[in-house]
Design a protein around this motif. Structure first.
Motif, PDB file in Angstrom:
ATOM      1  N   LEU A  48       0.845  -1.128  -0.017  1.00 29.39           N
ATOM      2  CA  LEU A  48      -0.072   0.029   0.042  1.00 29.39           C
ATOM      3  C   LEU A  48       0.969   1.185   0.054  1.00 29.39           C
ATOM      4  O   LEU A  48       1.846   1.268   0.792  1.00 29.39           O
ATOM      5  CB  LEU A  48      -0.993  -0.115   1.078  1.00 29.39           C
ATOM      6  CG  LEU A  48      -2.029  -0.977   1.353  1.00 29.39           C
ATOM      7  CD1 LEU A  48      -2.824  -1.034   2.525  1.00 29.39           C
ATOM      8  CD2 LEU A  48      -2.793  -0.989   0.017  1.00 29.39           C
ATOM      9  N   ASP A  49       0.485   2.204  -0.549  1.00 28.32           N
ATOM     10  CA  ASP A  49       1.124   3.575  -0.894  1.00 28.32           C
ATOM     11  C   ASP A  49       1.518   4.209   0.309  1.00 28.32           C
ATOM     12  O   ASP A  49       2.681   4.781   0.439  1.00 28.32           O
ATOM     13  CB  ASP A  49       0.478   4.461  -1.744  1.00 28.32           C
ATOM     14  CG  ASP A  49       0.492   4.100  -3.184  1.00 28.32           C
ATOM     15  OD1 ASP A  49       1.253   3.239  -3.644  1.00 28.32           O
ATOM     16  OD2 ASP A  49      -0.410   4.560  -3.829  1.00 28.32           O
ATOM     17  N   ASP A  50       0.380   4.152   1.425  1.00 29.36           N
ATOM     18  CA  ASP A  50       0.778   4.883   2.619  1.00 29.36           C
ATOM     19  C   ASP A  50       1.258   3.793   3.765  1.00 29.36           C
ATOM     20  O   ASP A  50       1.222   4.317   4.992  1.00 29.36           O
ATOM     21  CB  ASP A  50      -0.488   5.517   3.081  1.00 29.36           C
ATOM     22  CG  ASP A  50      -1.571   4.756   2.886  1.00 29.36           C
ATOM     23  OD1 ASP A  50      -1.672   3.599   2.453  1.00 29.36           O
ATOM     24  OD2 ASP A  50      -2.838   5.334   3.417  1.00 29.36           O
ATOM     25  N   ALA A  51       1.537   2.515   3.694  1.00 30.25           N
ATOM     26  CA  ALA A  51       1.815   1.636   4.626  1.00 30.25           C
ATOM     27  C   ALA A  51       2.740   1.913   5.319  1.00 30.25           C
ATOM     28  O   ALA A  51       2.984   2.001   6.721  1.00 30.25           O
ATOM     29  CB  ALA A  51       1.884   0.137   4.133  1.00 30.25           C
ATOM     30  N   SER A  52       3.861   2.416   4.762  1.00 25.66           N
ATOM     31  CA  SER A  52       5.165   2.799   5.570  1.00 25.66           C
ATOM     32  C   SER A  52       5.214   4.031   6.252  1.00 25.66           C
ATOM     33  O   SER A  52       5.441   3.975   7.606  1.00 25.66           O
ATOM     34  CB  SER A  52       6.223   3.072   4.463  1.00 25.66           C
ATOM     35  OG  SER A  52       6.836   1.915   3.714  1.00 25.66           O
ATOM     36  N   ARG A  53       4.177   5.028   5.859  1.00 24.45           N
ATOM     37  CA  ARG A  53       4.010   6.273   6.573  1.00 24.45           C
ATOM     38  C   ARG A  53       3.088   6.073   7.950  1.00 24.45           C
ATOM     39  O   ARG A  53       3.521   6.329   8.894  1.00 24.45           O
ATOM     40  CB  ARG A  53       3.357   7.403   5.847  1.00 24.45           C
ATOM     41  CG  ARG A  53       3.187   8.719   6.461  1.00 24.45           C
ATOM     42  CD  ARG A  53       3.382   9.673   5.602  1.00 24.45           C
ATOM     43  NE  ARG A  53       3.177  11.108   6.396  1.00 24.45           N
ATOM     44  CZ  ARG A  53       3.550  11.576   7.222  1.00 24.45           C
ATOM     45  NH1 ARG A  53       4.916  11.073   7.638  1.00 24.45           N
ATOM     46  NH2 ARG A  53       3.542  12.686   7.835  1.00 24.45           N
ATOM     47  N   LYS A  54       2.055   5.198   7.620  1.00 23.83           N
ATOM     48  CA  LYS A  54       1.328   4.663   8.700  1.00 23.83           C
ATOM     49  C   LYS A  54       2.139   3.988  10.002  1.00 23.83           C
ATOM     50  O   LYS A  54       1.788   4.330  11.205  1.00 23.83           O
ATOM     51  CB  LYS A  54       0.133   4.067   8.221  1.00 23.83           C
ATOM     52  CG  LYS A  54      -0.839   3.651   9.130  1.00 23.83           C
ATOM     53  CD  LYS A  54      -1.658   5.036   9.644  1.00 23.83           C
ATOM     54  CE  LYS A  54      -3.042   4.702  10.542  1.00 23.83           C
ATOM     55  NZ  LYS A  54      -3.541   5.808  10.822  1.00 23.83           N
ATOM     56  N   TRP A  55       2.927   3.058   9.450  1.00 21.73           N
ATOM     57  CA  TRP A  55       3.609   2.423  10.283  1.00 21.73           C
ATOM     58  C   TRP A  55       4.518   3.808  11.172  1.00 21.73           C
ATOM     59  O   TRP A  55       4.663   3.471  12.364  1.00 21.73           O
ATOM     60  CB  TRP A  55       4.550   1.301   9.600  1.00 21.73           C
ATOM     61  CG  TRP A  55       5.647   0.835  10.433  1.00 21.73           C
ATOM     62  CD1 TRP A  55       6.949   1.127  10.314  1.00 21.73           C
ATOM     63  CD2 TRP A  55       5.805   0.336  11.831  1.00 21.73           C
ATOM     64  NE1 TRP A  55       7.894   0.670  11.292  1.00 21.73           N
ATOM     65  CE2 TRP A  55       7.205   0.331  12.207  1.00 21.73           C
ATOM     66  CE3 TRP A  55       4.722   0.032  12.713  1.00 21.73           C
ATOM     67  CZ2 TRP A  55       7.572  -0.404  13.346  1.00 21.73           C
ATOM     68  CZ3 TRP A  55       5.153  -0.709  14.010  1.00 21.73           C
ATOM     69  CH2 TRP A  55       6.658  -0.725  14.248  1.00 21.73           C
TER      70      TRP A  55
END
Length: 141
Positions: A48-55
């Motif tokens: 997902l595009d925003d997975a790293s940021r959410k983590w």
């Protein structure tokens, strides 16, 4: 200071982050597939595009709650002061964590390890592909 250095990775880090705030639907794996059923993701996952940021935001919020501060110059660097003295540092790169600190910093790391599932904890070593750093104590001490 000659603090012990520890490194580890957070297992399935993205799945340990906070619930995503958008709707993402996926088709179940073939062995779990049922006609007319799709799955709605609750947690971010790799791809997902925003997975790293959410983590990262989830992990950062936990560090703040533990009393660490974020460096203004380097967003992946966090530090812990007690009584106006630097007692520990933590660096995160995606799901790899490198930390060092005094005895006053160790309880914070223990709290972090109860919140998240970590892999093997390496002492005085840091592995990030394709690099392995090994720390050796000065033998003149």
């Amino acid at each position: 200071e000659q603090w012990p250095i520890e490194s580890s990775d957070v297992r399935s880090a993205f799945l340990q982050s906070e619930i995503i705030d958008r709707d993402v639907y996926v088709q179940p794996p073939t062995e779990r597939e049922k006609p007319g059923i799709i799955w709605k993701l609750r947690k971010p996952c790799y791809g997902l595009d925003d997975a790293s940021r959410k983590w990262f935001l989830s992990f950062k919020n936990t560090l703040f709650k533990l009393g660490l501060k974020q460096s203004q110059r380097e967003s992946c660097l966090f530090y812990f002061h007690k009584e106006n003295k630097l007692e520990g540092i933590l660096i995160i790169h995606v799901d790899d964590v490198l930390s060092a600190g005094s005895d006053k910093f160790l309880p914070l790391m223990e709290n972090l390890r109860t919140k998240y599932t970590f892999g093997k904890i390496e002492q005085n070593s840091f592995v990030a592909l394709p690099l392995r750093l090994q720390i050796e104590k000065d033998r003149s001490d």
